[in-house]
Design a protein around this motif. Structure first.
Motif, PDB file in Angstrom:
ATOM      1  N   LEU A  26      34.640  37.449  45.131  1.00  0.00           N
ATOM      2  CA  LEU A  26      34.830  37.740  44.619  1.00  0.00           C
ATOM      3  C   LEU A  26      36.232  38.775  45.099  1.00  0.00           C
ATOM      4  CD1 LEU A  26      36.673  37.816  42.191  1.00  0.00           C
ATOM      5  CD2 LEU A  26      35.601  39.731  40.899  1.00  0.00           C
ATOM      6  N   THR A  49      40.361  38.409  46.215  1.00  0.00           N
ATOM      7  CA  THR A  49      40.638  39.398  46.225  1.00  0.00           C
ATOM      8  C   THR A  49      41.402  39.681  47.183  1.00  0.00           C
ATOM      9  OG1 THR A  49      39.369  40.284  44.481  1.00  0.00           O
ATOM     10  CG2 THR A  49      41.473  41.564  44.381  1.00  0.00           C
ATOM     11  N   LEU A  91      40.610  32.675  41.135  1.00  0.00           N
ATOM     12  CA  LEU A  91      39.247  34.362  40.563  1.00  0.00           C
ATOM     13  C   LEU A  91      38.719  33.726  39.680  1.00  0.00           C
ATOM     14  CD1 LEU A  91      41.266  37.073  40.837  1.00  0.00           C
ATOM     15  CD2 LEU A  91      40.339  36.106  43.379  1.00  0.00           C
TER      16      LEU A  91
END
Length: 808
Positions: free
Chosen positions: A223, A227, A133
């Protein structure tokens, strides 16, 4: 501590299995003890997780960050509880804390799923800065910086500022825009996202910002996808722990209820009642306080026994009759839920299979039920289920209808409940039911106390006597005209007045009996204290006696040790050299000195005994009768017979049949009761006694005639005049099965052999048993100068049943 624990507790029902109930109370006592001993259980709350756990079984499912964080907090709470349970010492596992620690130890270990969760999120519940990330977040940060710079060109340019409605950037649909005045439309190229309601402002995304906003949206989607992938993978890794998590959640919720009971009980000064099965009581409440009344609650005392299963409570309104019923019912339900009760010790409750209550007015207009009909409906339902193990509570039995018919129905209901042997508590105002309580052996009357001076109830329960309703007094106190009250009194028949007078007399007698009982208890308490002091004094005297006997034994032991060493030295010299006249004279001198030493010790002991006798006479405040000078033998024979009977078992001859002292008589002589033979009279009041190979002088009062063989045990002291130096010492001396004197001899021989053979360390196995051999071994080792140190072996090598000996 948790919402789930609270929900389960509120939905739970009382139990009827005595073993399960007792187990719950044992855990509650353990938790309470941990609070009282300032060793609180490390138990913390957690967010709800039970609804999340089924997702772990769904393939491809993904928990949200919030769900993962909640699961992590739950795992951490389980881990902390495990840590507390594991830290309990071995000694504590034998007490109540051990029971609680054992229950906590059965919860599955969740340290691994906890580790997996907190690798992904931090303690605040946010995603950690993971490598996969980090790069995406860095791109998003740089893109936002670029957008801020581009927007800043428009808001800072003096040529454009006057075209803007505001210089503060605005977010529309997740994209940064500028607020452009409508009359400057077309002066800046870009996309219009929105127009204000007045039409004066356009929210424009400049053309050069569009691309960077697109890049930002792209990276944010990236992202979010990454996630989601991480959470999906984490959910898959947690899936194998589904069964452990479910089991742990059930156990934690269970213990949460136990902890709640303990903390509530400590706050309200509660106790866990004992089962009534092993007591003479069917039900007993002592100092019972209704928890909802808190500080206003007046403690209630009542008891029912096997022969008295029905309690009929009478007395004035607002006197506490209904509160008593509710307290009993609530306590029964609390007890069968494993919770403590706000009461005092000596409270006993059975386990009921059914609790039936008819309390309050069940009048219903919708169901066309009158007050009496509502009561009858409840009672009919109660009678369907009532058994010998049931509790039935009936408030104002027989009320709501004609008093005579209501009383008849009430008595018939009680008859049926008596047949079923249920435990019954009834409140009533009907006087005939008071008489019912007197005429039935299984019933007992009680009343709520009433202060005649203030015309107010005291809310105390008086067992054994009925109470008056005091309706007229209460009516007058509440404003009813006095002439109406007087008229009501005139309507009371004479017999009714007589009964009231009788009840008042019984109440007075009951109070007098209470005062007498209290005085008796105080006197018994004083007597018990005096008895305790006397027992304590007796114990101290016995301890002193034991100490004196030990001191005498040690002196005697030292005497024989020194004499044995001298004798062994003489024997060794005789062995090594010829037997000369000088050696013979030296041996005779030693024997003479030894005889004098023993006689001196005997005289010293006699003097000490006389001193103790005088002290005892002084303390007792009276003198003891001794033998008269005219007839010394008669009293002496009686005293000797009493002494002999004290120390020797069996049947003894009458005092007149005891033999007179004469040469050749076998006797027990001295404080150690050594067996010997009278030789000749010595100085006044003394005899020479041949004991083994020695002749010793003893006072006549220390000489007891020996009974025939088999009635007394021969007590002798042996002195070995030879030392066996043959053989070698052993590394482990085993004394198991030996008597104390045999073990001492074996140990002394081992010490001699070890010294001769220069053995510096060996062990002695004496076992534990009642500690006789252990004490003898430690005494010999402590007194031997050649022993440098001795101590018990390690637990795995024998512990206190084995002693390691180190020589100098």
């Amino acid at each position: 501590m948790s919402e789930e624990g609270k929900g389960v507790l509120l939905d739970s029902l009382p139990l009827t299995d005595p073993e399960k109930i007792e187990y719950l109370k044992q855990l509650g006592r353990a938790w309470t003890e941990s609070l009282n001993r300032n060793l609180p259980v490390k138990f913390t709350g957690w967010p709800p997780v039970s609804d999340l756990l089924p997702l772990l079984k769904v393939e491809g499912a993904s928990l949200s960050i919030e769900d993962v964080y909640a699961l992590g907090l739950f795992c951490r709470a389980v881990t902390e509880l495990h840590s507390w349970a594991g830290s309990r010492q071995v000694s504590e596992l034998e007490d109540r804390l051990g029971l609680l620690a054992g229950e906590a130890g059965e919860i599955p270990e969740l340290s691994q799923p906890s580790s997996e969760i907190f690798k992904i999120i931090d303690t605040s519940g946010k995603l950690r800065d993971l490598p996969e990330l980090r790069q995406i977040r860095e791109k998003i940060r740089k893109t936002r910086q670029d957008i801020d710079k581009l927007i800043g060109k428009y808001t800072a340019d003096e040529n454009i500022k006057h075209m803007l409605q505001s210089t503060v950037p605005t977010i529309k649909d997740g994209r940064q825009v500028i607020a452009l005045r409508a009359n400057f439309r077309g002066r800046i190229r870009g996309l219009v996202h929105e127009v204000s309601q007045s039409g004066q402002t356009l929210y424009l995304e400049p053309e050069d910002v569009v691309d960077r906003n697109n890049d930002l949206v792209t990276e944010e989607h990236h992202l979010a996808r990454e996630t989601a992938r991480i959470l999906r993978d984490l959910t898959a890794r947690l899936s194998p722990f589904y069964e452990d998590l479910v089991s742990a959640a059930e156990k934690m919720v269970f213990l949460d209820g136990i902890g709640a009971a303990a903390r509530w009980g400590r706050e309200y000064k509660c106790i866990f009642p004992e089962p009534a099965g092993q007591t003479p009581f069917l039900l007993k409440l002592r100092g019972a306080r209704h928890p909802l009344l808190k500080a206003k609650a007046v403690p209630i005392d009542l008891a029912l026994t096997q022969g008295r299963r029905t309690l009929i409570i009478t007395g004035p309104n607002t006197g506490g009759k209904t509160v008593t019923l509710k307290t009993v019912a609530l306590f029964a339900l609390l007890n069968q839920s494993g919770w403590p009760l706000p009461a005092s010790e000596e409270t006993f409750l059975p386990v009921f299979d059914f609790i039936g209550c008819d309390i309050g007015d069940e009048q219903s207009l919708n169901q066309s039920l009158s007050t009496f009909s509502g009561h009858m409906k409840n009672i009919a339902e109660i009678l369907q289920y009532a058994t010998e193990n049931s509790l039935v509570l009936l408030d104002e039995l027989g009320s709501g209808t004609d008093p005579q018919e209501g009383s008849a129905i009430a008595m018939a209901v009680l008859d049926e409940l008596l047949k079923r042997r249920s435990i019954v508590l009834v409140t009533t105002h009907h006087g005939i039911l008071k008489n019912y309580g007197y005429t039935h052996e299984e019933c007992i009357n009680a009343s709520v106390d009433f202060d005649q001076s203030t015309l107010c109830p005291t809310y105390r329960i008086l067992m054994g006597i009925p109470g008056e309703s005091h309706a007229l007094d209460i009516a007058a106190r509440n404003g009813l005209d006095l002439h109406i009250v007087e008229q009501a009194k005139n309507y009371l028949v004479e017999e009714r007045a007589d009964i009231s007078a009788l009840i008042r007399g019984l109440t007075s007698k009951h109070e007098e009996l209470d005062r007498f009982t209290q005085k008796k208890k105080e006197e018994e308490s004083v007597l018990r204290e005096k008895q305790r002091r006397a027992d304590l004094q007796e114990l101290r005297l016995r301890q002193k006696e034991v100490e004196l006997r030990e001191q005498g034994y040690r002196r005697l032991s030292h005497l024989f040790d020194d004499s044995r060493k001298q004798l062994e030295n003489l024997v060794r010299e005789i062995r090594e050299n010829e037997l000369t006249r000088e050696k013979t004279v030296e041996m005779k001198n030693w024997m003479s000195d030894f005889e004098k030493l023993v006689a001196s010790e005997s005289e010293s002991l006699e003097a000490a005994r006389n001193e103790n006798d005088a002290r005892l006479r002084e303390l007792a405040g009276r003198e003891r009768t001794y033998t008269s000078p005219e007839n010394p033998s008669s009293g002496g024979r009686r005293a000797r017979r009493n002494k002999l009977k004290d120390i020797l078992p069996g049947d003894y001859p009458a005092e007149e049949s005891l033999p007179e002292f004469a040469p050749g008589l076998e006797v027990f002589a001295g404080p150690s009761r050594r067996r010997g033979t009278l030789v000749r009279p010595d100085k006044k009041g003394s005899w020479i006694v041949a004991v083994d190979s020695m002749k010793i002088s003893f006072s006549e009062k220390d000489i007891l005639p020996a009974l025939p063989s088999g009635t007394a045990e021969k007590l002798t002291v042996e002195i070995h005049t030879e030392m066996d130096t043959a053989g070698n010492p052993v590394l482990e001396l085993r004394l198991l099965g030996m008597r104390s004197d045999e073990a001492v001899k074996a140990l002394e021989r081992q010490l001699d052999l070890a010294a001769l053979n220069n053995l510096k360390e060996f062990s002695v196995v004496h076992g534990k048993g009642n500690g006789v051999l252990q004490e003898a071994v430690q005494r010999v080792l402590g007194e031997n100068p050649s022993v440098a140190d001795f101590y018990f072996a390690r637990p795995e090598h024998g512990g206190s049943g084995k002693t390691i000996v180190c020589l100098r």
